[in-house]
Motif scaffolding. Structure first.
Motif, PDB file in Angstrom:
ATOM      1  N   ILE A  38      40.040  49.448  33.220  1.00 22.48           N
ATOM      2  CA  ILE A  38      39.947  48.017  33.513  1.00 22.48           C
ATOM      3  C   ILE A  38      41.228  47.529  34.168  1.00 22.48           C
ATOM      4  O   ILE A  38      41.205  46.782  35.160  1.00 22.48           O
ATOM      5  N   ALA A  39      42.378  47.957  33.630  1.00 17.81           N
ATOM      6  CA  ALA A  39      43.650  47.530  34.197  1.00 17.81           C
ATOM      7  C   ALA A  39      43.806  48.030  35.634  1.00 17.81           C
ATOM      8  O   ALA A  39      44.286  47.298  36.513  1.00 17.81           O
ATOM      9  N   ALA A  40      43.397  49.265  35.882  1.00 16.27           N
ATOM     10  CA  ALA A  40      43.488  49.811  37.246  1.00 16.27           C
ATOM     11  C   ALA A  40      42.570  49.063  38.207  1.00 16.27           C
ATOM     12  O   ALA A  40      42.937  48.783  39.361  1.00 16.27           O
ATOM     13  N   ALA A  41      41.359  48.713  37.738  1.00 17.97           N
ATOM     14  CA  ALA A  41      40.426  47.975  38.593  1.00 17.97           C
ATOM     15  C   ALA A  41      40.982  46.595  38.930  1.00 17.97           C
ATOM     16  O   ALA A  41      40.878  46.138  40.085  1.00 17.97           O
ATOM     17  N   LEU A  42      41.577  45.918  37.965  1.00 14.59           N
ATOM     18  CA  LEU A  42      42.170  44.602  38.234  1.00 14.59           C
ATOM     19  C   LEU A  42      43.351  44.719  39.185  1.00 14.59           C
ATOM     20  O   LEU A  42      43.549  43.859  40.064  1.00 14.59           O
ATOM     21  N   GLY A  49      43.736  46.929  41.554  1.00 14.93           N
ATOM     22  CA  GLY A  49      43.196  47.100  42.880  1.00 14.93           C
ATOM     23  C   GLY A  49      42.606  45.814  43.433  1.00 14.93           C
ATOM     24  O   GLY A  49      42.792  45.481  44.611  1.00 14.93           O
ATOM     25  N   LEU A  50      41.888  45.067  42.604  1.00 16.44           N
ATOM     26  CA  LEU A  50      41.258  43.825  43.035  1.00 16.44           C
ATOM     27  C   LEU A  50      42.290  42.792  43.466  1.00 16.44           C
ATOM     28  O   LEU A  50      42.082  42.043  44.437  1.00 16.44           O
ATOM     29  N   LEU A  51      43.418  42.765  42.759  1.00 15.02           N
ATOM     30  CA  LEU A  51      44.460  41.768  43.030  1.00 15.02           C
ATOM     31  C   LEU A  51      45.550  42.289  43.950  1.00 15.02           C
ATOM     32  O   LEU A  51      46.524  41.570  44.220  1.00 15.02           O
ATOM     33  N   GLY A  52      45.401  43.534  44.400  1.00 14.76           N
ATOM     34  CA  GLY A  52      46.428  44.094  45.278  1.00 14.76           C
ATOM     35  C   GLY A  52      47.728  44.373  44.559  1.00 14.76           C
ATOM     36  O   GLY A  52      48.796  44.332  45.181  1.00 14.76           O
ATOM     37  N   ARG A  53      47.656  44.665  43.281  1.00 15.77           N
ATOM     38  CA  ARG A  53      48.851  44.951  42.486  1.00 15.77           C
ATOM     39  C   ARG A  53      48.817  46.433  42.102  1.00 15.77           C
ATOM     40  O   ARG A  53      48.220  46.800  41.088  1.00 15.77           O
ATOM     41  N   ASP A  54      49.427  47.251  42.918  1.00 16.65           N
ATOM     42  CA  ASP A  54      49.365  48.679  42.634  1.00 16.65           C
ATOM     43  C   ASP A  54      50.606  49.207  41.920  1.00 16.65           C
ATOM     44  O   ASP A  54      50.792  50.411  41.802  1.00 16.65           O
ATOM     45  N   ASP A  55      51.452  48.290  41.439  1.00 19.10           N
ATOM     46  CA  ASP A  55      52.649  48.738  40.727  1.00 19.10           C
ATOM     47  C   ASP A  55      52.315  49.046  39.274  1.00 19.10           C
ATOM     48  O   ASP A  55      51.481  48.404  38.649  1.00 19.10           O
ATOM     49  N   ASP A  56      53.027  50.055  38.748  1.00 16.37           N
ATOM     50  CA  ASP A  56      52.794  50.450  37.354  1.00 16.37           C
ATOM     51  C   ASP A  56      53.181  49.342  36.393  1.00 16.37           C
ATOM     52  O   ASP A  56      52.575  49.198  35.319  1.00 16.37           O
ATOM     53  N   GLY A  57      54.170  48.525  36.734  1.00 20.11           N
ATOM     54  CA  GLY A  57      54.608  47.457  35.856  1.00 20.11           C
ATOM     55  C   GLY A  57      53.507  46.469  35.558  1.00 20.11           C
ATOM     56  O   GLY A  57      53.391  45.971  34.427  1.00 20.11           O
TER      57      GLY A  57
END
Length: 551
Positions: free
Chosen positions: A507-511, A513-521
């Motif tokens: 779920i966190a990875a999908a969000l 990607g959806l929000l353009g936030r690919d940082d681990d933080g």
């Protein structure tokens, strides 16, 4: 250490099993239960009696006595005698309690000769009590001293309190589980011991007052059948010991300790004697030292994994947060979870406890005592007094290390005990994954878990008229601790997706990607916040699916 009889000349007698059995037969035949008394009195009179107002109940019992129904008249007589403390003639008591009779009441020291010739007066309050437990409803009767609204004058200093608000609060707060040995520290009339016997193999109950122990023994033996006690071998289920705080059980270990201790903060006088103190509420130490000592010392009698729950007052010095002193009481090696439920000013506190003992009935003494309270608090710089509930644990392997101190002054669902137990279980679940404390790595520890939203959780969104997006997103619990949590848009999206199908990490990875936030933080912070929602009960681990049956 062995049990002793704990008979007291000014308390009900428990050494006559034949008379106790006869009383139980009579009260059962009368249907002297919470529900039957409420029906007899009617809603308005019953509610007034809960506020210690007896006139409506007197009128209701008078009507029942004159109504022509012998069964209702007998129940009305017992209510008038024990709950309203109105004297009755021997003939009326013989008719209402035919197996025991008026003479039996005298021998049990539940009655005494009244001032009016030929009448008997109640020497104790004897009322029905019940609760719904794991095995269904438990119904019993509880004796205690007559309260201020039932008798004139200031209470006696060795007053034995009945089922009051504080004892009911502890009953509701206790996180119950099957245990081998339990301790009721400061048992009073025995209310906590009654509940412990439902899920503990053996209960030790202590009190500094021999008179309180006499009431407790009477209550335990009167209700032996309901509590699973063999009257011929009561020591197999419970033991009563006299002594102060932990002294009677020094060197022993218990799986569960509960205590409604004498936590009231009372001004000390230079020349006071023990008999000058109200033993049911006053431990004889200055300030909050009694509770501080109990919190610091109770770990010595806890078995590994054992828990303790107690009620407490604590002083709040001017300019200090409410929990600063309480944190300092908890020794290293014990888990702690403390809930502050309310705060009072020194003036409010003095008024509450002066009224509790009916000390306002002596105006001169009331004024002096009120002033002594204020001087006492001022001498220590105390500007507030907190009241709340303390949970402690000696953690075993794999259990969480908890140190929670929070003020929750809104109404909680009652009983809160099962929800408290569930919260600790969630903390232990997170601890097993290394995810209790916020910080780096916490999110990764739950990334592979599937989560669901708790059934009682609802979401609220607030936005200004015409706004494209909500400015505030809240989730609320409708049960348990009834917490409210403010969510970010990202966390709200995470919660909405928690239906048990995807793991938290997916779920966190999908969000991201959806929000353009690919940082681990971003993912780590989101999962860290999700772990907090698990701890507080908004999110729960999904129940594993049952394996499909093969054809």
């Amino acid at each position: 250490m062995t049990s002793v009889s704990h008979e007291h000349p000014h308390a009900p007698a428990s050494d006559r099993p034949d008379l106790l059995a006869a009383l139980a037969v009579d009260l059962t035949a009368l249907d002297y239960t919470v529900g039957a008394v409420a029906e007899l009195l009617g809603p308005a009179a019953h509610e007034a009696l809960s506020r210690d107002q007896t006139v409506p109940a007197l009128l209701a019992t008078r009507a029942a006595a004159d109504g022509g129904d012998p069964a209702r008249a007998a129940l009305a007589a017992v209510v008038r005698f024990f709950l309203l403390a109105r004297p009755l003639g021997r003939a009326a008591l013989d008719a209402a309690l035919p197996a025991l009779g008026a003479e039996g009441l005298l021998r049990l020291r539940l009655a005494e000769e009244a001032d009016d010739a030929g009448l008997l007066a109640a020497a104790a309050d004897l009322r029905p009590y019940e609760w719904d437990g794991a095995a269904g409803a438990t119904r019993m009767w509880v004796a205690s001293d007559l309260a201020a609204h039932q008798r004139p004058g200031v209470l006696r200093t060795d007053h034995v309190l009945g089922i009051g608000q504080a004892s009911a609060t502890l009953v509701q707060a206790t996180a119950r589980r099957p245990v081998a040995r339990a301790l009721d520290l400061g048992t009073g009339c025995g209310i906590q011991a009654f509940h412990l016997l439902e899920h503990a193999g053996h209960v030790v109950a202590t009190d500094v007052s021999e008179r309180a122990l006499a009431f407790a023994r009477f209550n335990l033996l009167l209700n032996a059948g309901a509590l699973g006690i063999d009257p011929d071998r009561p020591e197999e289920r419970f033991e009563l010991r006299r002594g102060s705080l932990l002294e009677p059980v020094a060197g022993e270990r218990f799986d569960l300790v509960v205590s409604n201790p004498p936590f009231v903060i009372t001004p000390r006088a230079r020349d006071e004697q023990a008999e000058d103190q109200f033993t049911y509420r006053d431990g004889g130490l200055p300030g909050d030292e009694l509770v501080a000592g109990l919190v610091a010392g109770v770990g010595a009698v806890l078995a590994e994994g054992g828990t303790a729950q107690m009620l407490a007052n604590w002083e709040i010095p001017e300019g200090s947060p409410w929990d600063e002193r309480v944190r300092g009481w908890v020794p290293e090696g014990l888990d702690a979870w403390v809930l502050e439920r309310e705060e009072a000013s020194p003036e409010q506190y003095a008024e509450t406890w002066l009224a509790d003992a009916s000390q306002q009935r002596d105006p001169g003494a009331y004024e002096a005592a009120y002033a002594a309270y204020l001087d006492d608090f001022a001498s220590r710089g105390t500007t507030g007094i907190g009241f709340g509930m303390v949970w402690l644990r000696r953690p075993g392997p794999g259990q969480a290390r908890l140190g929670r101190f929070e003020a929750l002054t809104h109404p909680l669902e009652q009983p809160i005990g099962p929800h408290w137990a569930a919260a600790v279980e969630r903390a232990d679940w997170l601890a097993a994954r290394g995810a209790v404390e916020p910080g780096p790595g916490r999110g990764a520890a739950i990334a592979g878990e599937r989560l669901v939203v708790a059934d009682d959780v609802t979401e609220e969104r607030h936005q200004r008229p015409g706004a494209e997006h909500p400015g505030v997103i809240l989730v609320r619990q409708g049960a348990g601790f009834r917490r409210t949590s403010l969510l970010s848009t990202e966390l709200a999206g995470f919660v909405s997706a928690c239906d048990g199908d995807l793991t938290a990490g997916q779920i966190a990875a999908a969000l991201a990607g959806l929000l353009g936030r690919d940082d681990d933080g971003f993912r780590d912070r989101l999962l860290d916040e999700a772990a907090t929602l698990i701890l507080e009960g908004f999110l729960l681990p999904a129940t594993p699916a049952e394996p499909e049956e093969k054809a």
